[in-house]
Design a protein around this motif. Sequence first.
Motif, PDB file in Angstrom:
ATOM      1  N   ARG A 220       0.833  -1.197   0.000  1.00 43.01           N
ATOM      2  CA  ARG A 220       0.000   0.000   0.000  1.00 43.01           C
ATOM      3  C   ARG A 220       0.872   1.253   0.000  1.00 43.01           C
ATOM      4  O   ARG A 220       1.837   1.355   0.754  1.00 43.01           O
ATOM      5  N   VAL A 221       0.532   2.187  -0.882  1.00 41.21           N
ATOM      6  CA  VAL A 221       1.117   3.522  -0.871  1.00 41.21           C
ATOM      7  C   VAL A 221       0.054   4.472  -0.346  1.00 41.21           C
ATOM      8  O   VAL A 221      -1.097   4.442  -0.813  1.00 41.21           O
ATOM      9  N   VAL A 222       0.410   5.293   0.625  1.00 39.66           N
ATOM     10  CA  VAL A 222      -0.537   6.248   1.200  1.00 39.66           C
ATOM     11  C   VAL A 222      -0.183   7.653   0.730  1.00 39.66           C
ATOM     12  O   VAL A 222       0.988   8.057   0.778  1.00 39.66           O
ATOM     13  N   LEU A 223      -1.185   8.379   0.276  1.00 36.28           N
ATOM     14  CA  LEU A 223      -1.038   9.766  -0.170  1.00 36.28           C
ATOM     15  C   LEU A 223      -1.811  10.678   0.759  1.00 36.28           C
ATOM     16  O   LEU A 223      -3.023  10.501   0.946  1.00 36.28           O
ATOM     17  N   GLY A 224      -1.129  11.656   1.339  1.00 38.65           N
ATOM     18  CA  GLY A 224      -1.818  12.686   2.096  1.00 38.65           C
ATOM     19  C   GLY A 224      -2.293  13.770   1.147  1.00 38.65           C
ATOM     20  O   GLY A 224      -1.484  14.406   0.484  1.00 38.65           O
TER      21      GLY A 224
ATOM     22  N   GLY B  84       2.562  -2.207  -8.277  1.00 38.04           N
ATOM     23  CA  GLY B  84       1.384  -3.036  -8.457  1.00 38.04           C
ATOM     24  C   GLY B  84       0.565  -3.172  -7.196  1.00 38.04           C
ATOM     25  O   GLY B  84       0.004  -4.234  -6.898  1.00 38.04           O
ATOM     26  N   VAL B  85       0.475  -2.066  -6.434  1.00 40.62           N
ATOM     27  CA  VAL B  85      -0.242  -2.100  -5.166  1.00 40.62           C
ATOM     28  C   VAL B  85      -1.327  -1.026  -5.150  1.00 40.62           C
ATOM     29  O   VAL B  85      -1.419  -0.190  -6.052  1.00 40.62           O
ATOM     30  N   ALA B  86      -2.129  -1.047  -4.107  1.00 41.89           N
ATOM     31  CA  ALA B  86      -3.207  -0.079  -3.968  1.00 41.89           C
ATOM     32  C   ALA B  86      -2.664   1.279  -3.530  1.00 41.89           C
ATOM     33  O   ALA B  86      -1.659   1.370  -2.817  1.00 41.89           O
ATOM     34  N   LEU B  87      -3.344   2.323  -3.973  1.00 40.87           N
ATOM     35  CA  LEU B  87      -3.079   3.672  -3.502  1.00 40.87           C
ATOM     36  C   LEU B  87      -4.205   4.079  -2.566  1.00 40.87           C
ATOM     37  O   LEU B  87      -5.382   4.030  -2.939  1.00 40.87           O
ATOM     38  N   GLU B  88      -3.848   4.464  -1.363  1.00 43.68           N
ATOM     39  CA  GLU B  88      -4.830   4.943  -0.399  1.00 43.68           C
ATOM     40  C   GLU B  88      -4.665   6.447  -0.255  1.00 43.68           C
ATOM     41  O   GLU B  88      -3.641   6.924   0.233  1.00 43.68           O
TER      42      GLU B  88
ATOM     43  N   ALA C  41      -5.759   1.589 -11.949  1.00 47.54           N
ATOM     44  CA  ALA C  41      -5.244   1.712 -10.585  1.00 47.54           C
ATOM     45  C   ALA C  41      -6.318   1.380  -9.548  1.00 47.54           C
ATOM     46  O   ALA C  41      -7.498   1.692  -9.730  1.00 47.54           O
ATOM     47  N   THR C  42      -5.882   0.740  -8.480  1.00 51.29           N
ATOM     48  CA  THR C  42      -6.763   0.501  -7.340  1.00 51.29           C
ATOM     49  C   THR C  42      -6.592   1.661  -6.372  1.00 51.29           C
ATOM     50  O   THR C  42      -5.522   1.832  -5.774  1.00 51.29           O
ATOM     51  N   VAL C  43      -7.637   2.480  -6.248  1.00 47.96           N
ATOM     52  CA  VAL C  43      -7.568   3.679  -5.426  1.00 47.96           C
ATOM     53  C   VAL C  43      -8.619   3.601  -4.325  1.00 47.96           C
ATOM     54  O   VAL C  43      -9.800   3.372  -4.608  1.00 47.96           O
ATOM     55  N   ARG C  44      -8.172   3.780  -3.104  1.00 47.17           N
ATOM     56  CA  ARG C  44      -9.084   3.802  -1.969  1.00 47.17           C
ATOM     57  C   ARG C  44      -9.095   5.200  -1.391  1.00 47.17           C
ATOM     58  O   ARG C  44      -8.060   5.713  -0.961  1.00 47.17           O
ATOM     59  N   ARG C  45     -10.253   5.812  -1.392  1.00 47.18           N
ATOM     60  CA  ARG C  45     -10.403   7.155  -0.845  1.00 47.18           C
ATOM     61  C   ARG C  45     -10.865   7.051   0.603  1.00 47.18           C
ATOM     62  O   ARG C  45     -11.788   6.299   0.908  1.00 47.18           O
TER      63      ARG C  45
END
Length: 295
Positions: free
Chosen positions: A153-157, A179-183, A231-235
């Motif tokens: 998981r990569v986390v974006l503020g 190849g991972v999710a972006l949160e 992309a797999t993006v979780r908001r």
Amino acid sequence: MDLPLVVGVDGSELALRAVDWATDEAALRGLPLRLVYASLWERYEGEALAEGPRGSAERTMAEAVLRTAAERAGRRDAAVRVTTEVVPDDAVGTLLRKAMDATAVVLGSRGRGGIAEMLLGSVSLTVAARAHCPVIVLRGSHDNRARDGRHRRVVLGVGDPAHGSAAVRFAFEEAAGRGVALEAVRAWRCPAHESAGHPLTAGGPERPHEQRAVEILDEALSGAAAEHPGATVRRRTVEGTARRVLLDASEAADLLVVGVRRHDGHGHVGLQLGRVAHAALHHAACPVAVVPLRA
């Protein structure tokens, strides 16, 4: 031509761990790796590299440090192109100049536990605050891998959408390369004078602030999401201070991405790090990528 990943090396174990991480990152993104040794590093970090005469002996030592680092990168991934350079100058000035022609700068940080883990060397802090490219600071608790991170998981503020596109793009690219999710996380708060005396309900005074956080997330991510349709993006919106929310999120991330406003022109000097980035660099539980945003 692809701009390299630049790594500052000084012969320490922390720097060699940064070489490991950067080699993985270079392989993921198909980039060359540039290992740089600044001969006056100890002036800033407060740790003498070695005792001995100056001149040719110092250069011999520097070249030996770089050779060891390059060999380590080669064992890590033989396909990554590695070059080395000895620069007879201080670490901060050297790395800031190299950042002008780099995809990113990768630096180690002090400490691997307890109080030492909370300390950040002045080189890492200053370069992260002033560089013209993203700077990745490897917090001491990282697992030494950019590939196959344990959290996937990569986390974006997410900050101000008007200035944060560079950080958003960087985070999408990092997640895609792994190849991972972006949160994507946006913190929100309800002022005390609005919530006093009101229960926390779906229709209460908190609702407009949470809804605005959702709108900011959507606005900030829309452009990059369209460029990365797979992309797999979780908001995620979370009530609380941005610092606390992102530090908590870093506990389950392989990389935390934050944007830092850069002010061009006169009248803006100093480190130019906001409170959120400053807290992340000192206390995050994973590597932190500081991405410059132009004001």
